[in-house]
Scaffold this motif. Structure first.
Motif, short mmCIF file in Angstrom:
data_model
loop_
_atom_site.label_atom_id
_atom_site.label_comp_id
_atom_site.label_asym_id
_atom_site.label_seq_id
_atom_site.Cartn_x
_atom_site.Cartn_y
_atom_site.Cartn_z
N ALA A 38 15.29 -0.47 -0.27
CA ALA A 38 14.61 -1.25 0.77
C ALA A 38 13.20 -1.64 0.35
O ALA A 38 12.79 -2.80 0.53
N PHE A 39 12.45 -0.70 -0.22
CA PHE A 39 11.08 -1.02 -0.62
C PHE A 39 11.04 -1.86 -1.89
O PHE A 39 10.07 -2.60 -2.09
N GLY A 40 12.06 -1.76 -2.73
CA GLY A 40 12.11 -2.64 -3.90
C GLY A 40 12.21 -4.11 -3.48
O GLY A 40 11.49 -4.97 -3.98
N VAL A 41 13.11 -4.39 -2.53
CA VAL A 41 13.24 -5.75 -2.01
C VAL A 41 11.99 -6.16 -1.24
O VAL A 41 11.49 -7.28 -1.37
N ALA A 42 11.45 -5.22 -0.45
CA ALA A 42 10.28 -5.53 0.37
C ALA A 42 9.06 -5.84 -0.50
O ALA A 42 8.26 -6.72 -0.16
N ASP A 43 8.89 -5.13 -1.62
CA ASP A 43 7.74 -5.38 -2.48
C ASP A 43 7.81 -6.78 -3.10
O ASP A 43 6.79 -7.49 -3.16
N LEU A 44 8.99 -7.18 -3.55
CA LEU A 44 9.14 -8.53 -4.09
C LEU A 44 8.84 -9.58 -3.03
O LEU A 44 8.15 -10.57 -3.28
N ALA A 45 9.37 -9.35 -1.83
CA ALA A 45 9.13 -10.29 -0.74
C ALA A 45 7.66 -10.32 -0.36
O ALA A 45 7.09 -11.39 -0.07
N SER A 88 10.82 15.58 2.84
CA SER A 88 11.09 14.91 4.10
C SER A 88 9.82 14.36 4.72
O SER A 88 9.86 13.36 5.44
N GLN A 89 8.68 14.98 4.44
CA GLN A 89 7.43 14.50 5.02
C GLN A 89 7.10 13.10 4.52
O GLN A 89 6.63 12.25 5.29
N LEU A 90 7.36 12.83 3.26
CA LEU A 90 7.10 11.50 2.72
C LEU A 90 7.97 10.46 3.42
O LEU A 90 7.53 9.33 3.67
N TYR A 91 9.20 10.84 3.75
CA TYR A 91 10.08 9.90 4.45
C TYR A 91 9.57 9.62 5.86
O TYR A 91 9.67 8.50 6.35
N LEU A 92 9.01 10.63 6.52
CA LEU A 92 8.47 10.42 7.86
C LEU A 92 7.21 9.57 7.82
O LEU A 92 6.96 8.78 8.75
N LEU A 93 6.42 9.71 6.78
CA LEU A 93 5.19 8.93 6.68
C LEU A 93 5.45 7.46 6.39
O LEU A 93 4.54 6.64 6.54
N CYS A 94 6.65 7.11 5.98
CA CYS A 94 6.94 5.72 5.63
C CYS A 94 7.55 4.94 6.80
O CYS A 94 7.98 3.80 6.61
N GLN A 95 7.58 5.53 8.00
CA GLN A 95 8.26 4.88 9.11
C GLN A 95 7.76 3.46 9.37
O GLN A 95 8.53 2.49 9.34
N GLU A 126 0.82 -1.21 0.00
CA GLU A 126 0.00 0.00 0.00
C GLU A 126 0.86 1.26 0.00
O GLU A 126 0.61 2.19 -0.77
N PHE A 127 1.90 1.29 0.84
CA PHE A 127 2.73 2.48 0.86
C PHE A 127 3.51 2.64 -0.45
O PHE A 127 3.69 3.76 -0.93
N SER A 128 3.99 1.55 -1.01
CA SER A 128 4.73 1.64 -2.27
C SER A 128 3.87 2.23 -3.37
O SER A 128 4.32 3.08 -4.15
N LEU A 129 2.61 1.80 -3.44
CA LEU A 129 1.69 2.36 -4.43
C LEU A 129 1.43 3.83 -4.16
O LEU A 129 1.40 4.66 -5.09
N ARG A 130 1.26 4.18 -2.89
CA ARG A 130 0.99 5.58 -2.53
C ARG A 130 2.21 6.45 -2.83
O ARG A 130 2.07 7.57 -3.35
N ALA A 131 3.41 5.97 -2.51
CA ALA A 131 4.62 6.75 -2.78
C ALA A 131 4.84 6.92 -4.28
O ALA A 131 5.21 8.02 -4.74
N SER A 157 5.77 1.60 7.57
CA SER A 157 5.87 0.77 6.37
C SER A 157 7.29 0.27 6.16
O SER A 157 7.50 -0.86 5.72
N LEU A 158 8.28 1.10 6.50
CA LEU A 158 9.67 0.67 6.39
C LEU A 158 9.95 -0.48 7.36
O LEU A 158 10.62 -1.46 6.99
N GLY A 159 9.46 -0.35 8.59
CA GLY A 159 9.64 -1.43 9.55
C GLY A 159 9.01 -2.73 9.07
O GLY A 159 9.61 -3.81 9.17
N CYS A 160 7.79 -2.64 8.51
CA CYS A 160 7.14 -3.82 7.96
C CYS A 160 7.91 -4.37 6.77
O CYS A 160 8.01 -5.59 6.58
N GLY A 161 8.46 -3.47 5.94
CA GLY A 161 9.21 -3.91 4.78
C GLY A 161 10.48 -4.66 5.15
O GLY A 161 10.80 -5.70 4.55
N VAL A 162 11.21 -4.16 6.13
CA VAL A 162 12.42 -4.85 6.59
C VAL A 162 12.06 -6.20 7.17
O VAL A 162 12.74 -7.22 6.93
N SER A 163 10.98 -6.25 7.97
CA SER A 163 10.55 -7.51 8.55
C SER A 163 10.14 -8.51 7.48
O SER A 163 10.49 -9.70 7.55
N CYS A 164 9.39 -8.05 6.46
CA CYS A 164 8.98 -8.93 5.36
C CYS A 164 10.20 -9.44 4.58
O CYS A 164 10.28 -10.62 4.23
#
Length: 308
Positions: A204-211, A114-121, A95-100, A123-130
Motif C-alpha cells: 500500500a505504501f509503495g503505491v502511495a509513495d509513487l502516487a 504492532s505499535q508501528l502498525y498502529l502509528l501508521c493509521q 514522511e511516514f514512509s521515511l520514518r518507517a 498515514s495509511l488513510g492518506c496513502g489510500v486516498s492519494c
C-alpha cells in the motif's frame, strides 16, 4: 456506459459537487482501510493477551472497547480525509514512509512491531486516498469506480469488525472446545497476522509513495522550482526522523507518541508557511486532528503493544 454526471445538465456548480463526492468516497475508502488494520491488530493482541495469564488486565481492556463507536470513528476519519488536500496527504505519506524505513533499518527485525502498525493509521488513510486520486485521475467513470471501491472497502471493514467482536466474545471458549472453524484457524495461524499486515502495508505504501511524488511534482513548472520545494522538505524530514528516533530511545511511555505528532505537524506547518500555499496550512491543521483522533481511538491497543 454513461458516467454518473452525464445524466444531469451541465450546471456551473455541478463539477464542484462531483469533486466533493469523489473526495468523500476517497476518504471513505481510506477510513475503511484503517478500520480493517485496527480490527486485525485487535484480534492479534487479544489472542496474545489471552494466552498470557499476566496480561489479563490488557485483555479485559481490549474487550471493553465499545464496538458501537467504530462507525463514528470511520465517519469522522472519512470527513478528515475528505477535507485534506492531495498535496498535504502526499507529504504525510512520504514522511511516514521515511520514518518507517528509518525505524526498520535502525532496529532490524524487531521494528516489525504492532505499535508501528498502529502509528501508521492516518498515514495509511492518506496513502489510500492519494493512490486513488492518482490512479483515477482523468478516468471517464471516476465516480462509479470510487463507488465500487467504497462498497468493497466497506464490506471488508464490516467483516473485520465482526471478526474482532467474535474473537473478543467467543474465542476463549471456541479455541478450547475446538468448536468454531474460524477460531481454530486463528489458533493455528493467528501469529501470522503481523506478517500479513507487513506485506499489505508495504504494498500500500509503495503505491502511495509513487502516487505522492507524482501528485506533488505536477504543481511545478520547472526542475528549479521543484528543487526549491524538495530540498528544504528533505532536510526537514531528515531532522524529524533523527529527533523521533532519539525521543523513542529515551522514553517508553505514551508521551512521545503524542509529542512526535505535534512536532511532525509543527515542522510541516512551518515548512509550508515558506514554500506552500495558504490552503496547505489549513490542511495541516486538519491532518493534526486526524492523527490525534486515530491515536486516541487506539489508545488501549497502543498500551498493549508497549507492554508486549
Amino acid at each position: 456506459m454513461f458516467s454518473l454526471g452525464s445524466w444531469l445538465p451541465a450546471f456551473p456548480g455541478l463539477a464542484w459537487g462531483w469533486a466533493l463526492l469523489d473526495a468523500f468516497l476517497q476518504g471513505l475508502v481510506g477510513a475503511c482501510a484503517v478500520s480493517v488494520l485496527c480490527s486485525l491488530l485487535k484480534v492479534y493482541l487479544y489472542i496474545q493477551c489471552l494466552n498470557n495469564p499476566e496480561r489479563q488486565a490488557e485483555k479485559d481492556a481490549i474487550r471493553a472497547q465499545r464496538a458501537v463507536l467504530e462507525p463514528l470513528h470511520v465517519l469522522v476519519l472519512t470527513g478528515v480525509l475528505a477535507l485534506v488536500g492531495s498535496r498535504v496527504a502526499a507529504l504525510v505519506v512520504l514522511e511516514f514512509s521515511l520514518r518507517a524505513l528509518s525505524t526498520v533499518l535502525t532496529l532490524g527485525k524487531g521494528a516489525h512491531s504492532s505499535q508501528l502498525y498502529l502509528l501508521c493509521q492516518y498515514s495509511l488513510g492518506c496513502g489510500v486516498s492519494c493512490g486513488l486520486s492518482f490512479l483515477l485521475e482523468g478516468a471517464p467513470h471516476r465516480t462509479w469506480n470510487l463507488l465500487l471501491a467504497a462498497g468493497l472497502a466497506g464490506l471488508l471493514a464490516l467483516q473485520g469488525q465482526r471478526l474482532a467482536r467474535h474473537v473478543c466474545a467467543l474465542y476463549g471458549l471456541h479455541s478450547r472446545a475446538r468448536y468454531c472453524g474460524l477460531c481454530i484457524l486463528l489458533l493455528s495461524d493467528g501469529h501470522r497476522i503481523p506478517a500479513l499486515l507487513r506485506r499489505a502495508l508495504a504494498l500500500a505504501f509503495g503505491v502511495a509513495d509513487l502516487a505522492a511524488v507524482q501528485l506533488i511534482n505536477r504543481d511545478f513548472l520547472s526542475a528549479a522550482e521543484a528543487a526549491r520545494f524538495w530540498t528544504p522538505l528533505t532536510i526537514c524530514y531528515a531532522l524529524l526522523v533523527v529527533y523521533m528516533q532519539e525521543e523513542a530511545r529515551q522514553s517508553a511511555d505514551g508521551g512521545p507518541v503524542f509529542r512526535t505528532v505535534l512536532v511532525r505537524m509543527g515542522g510541516l506547518f512551518i515548512l509550508l508557511l515558506t514554500v506552500g500555499r495558504w490552503s496547505d496550512i489549513l490542511h495541516v491543521l486538519v491532518s493534526l486532528l486526524g492523527e490525534l483522533w486515530c491515536l486516541l481511538r487506539a489508545g488501549v491497543l497502543l498500551q498493549s503493544c508497549r507492554r508486549q
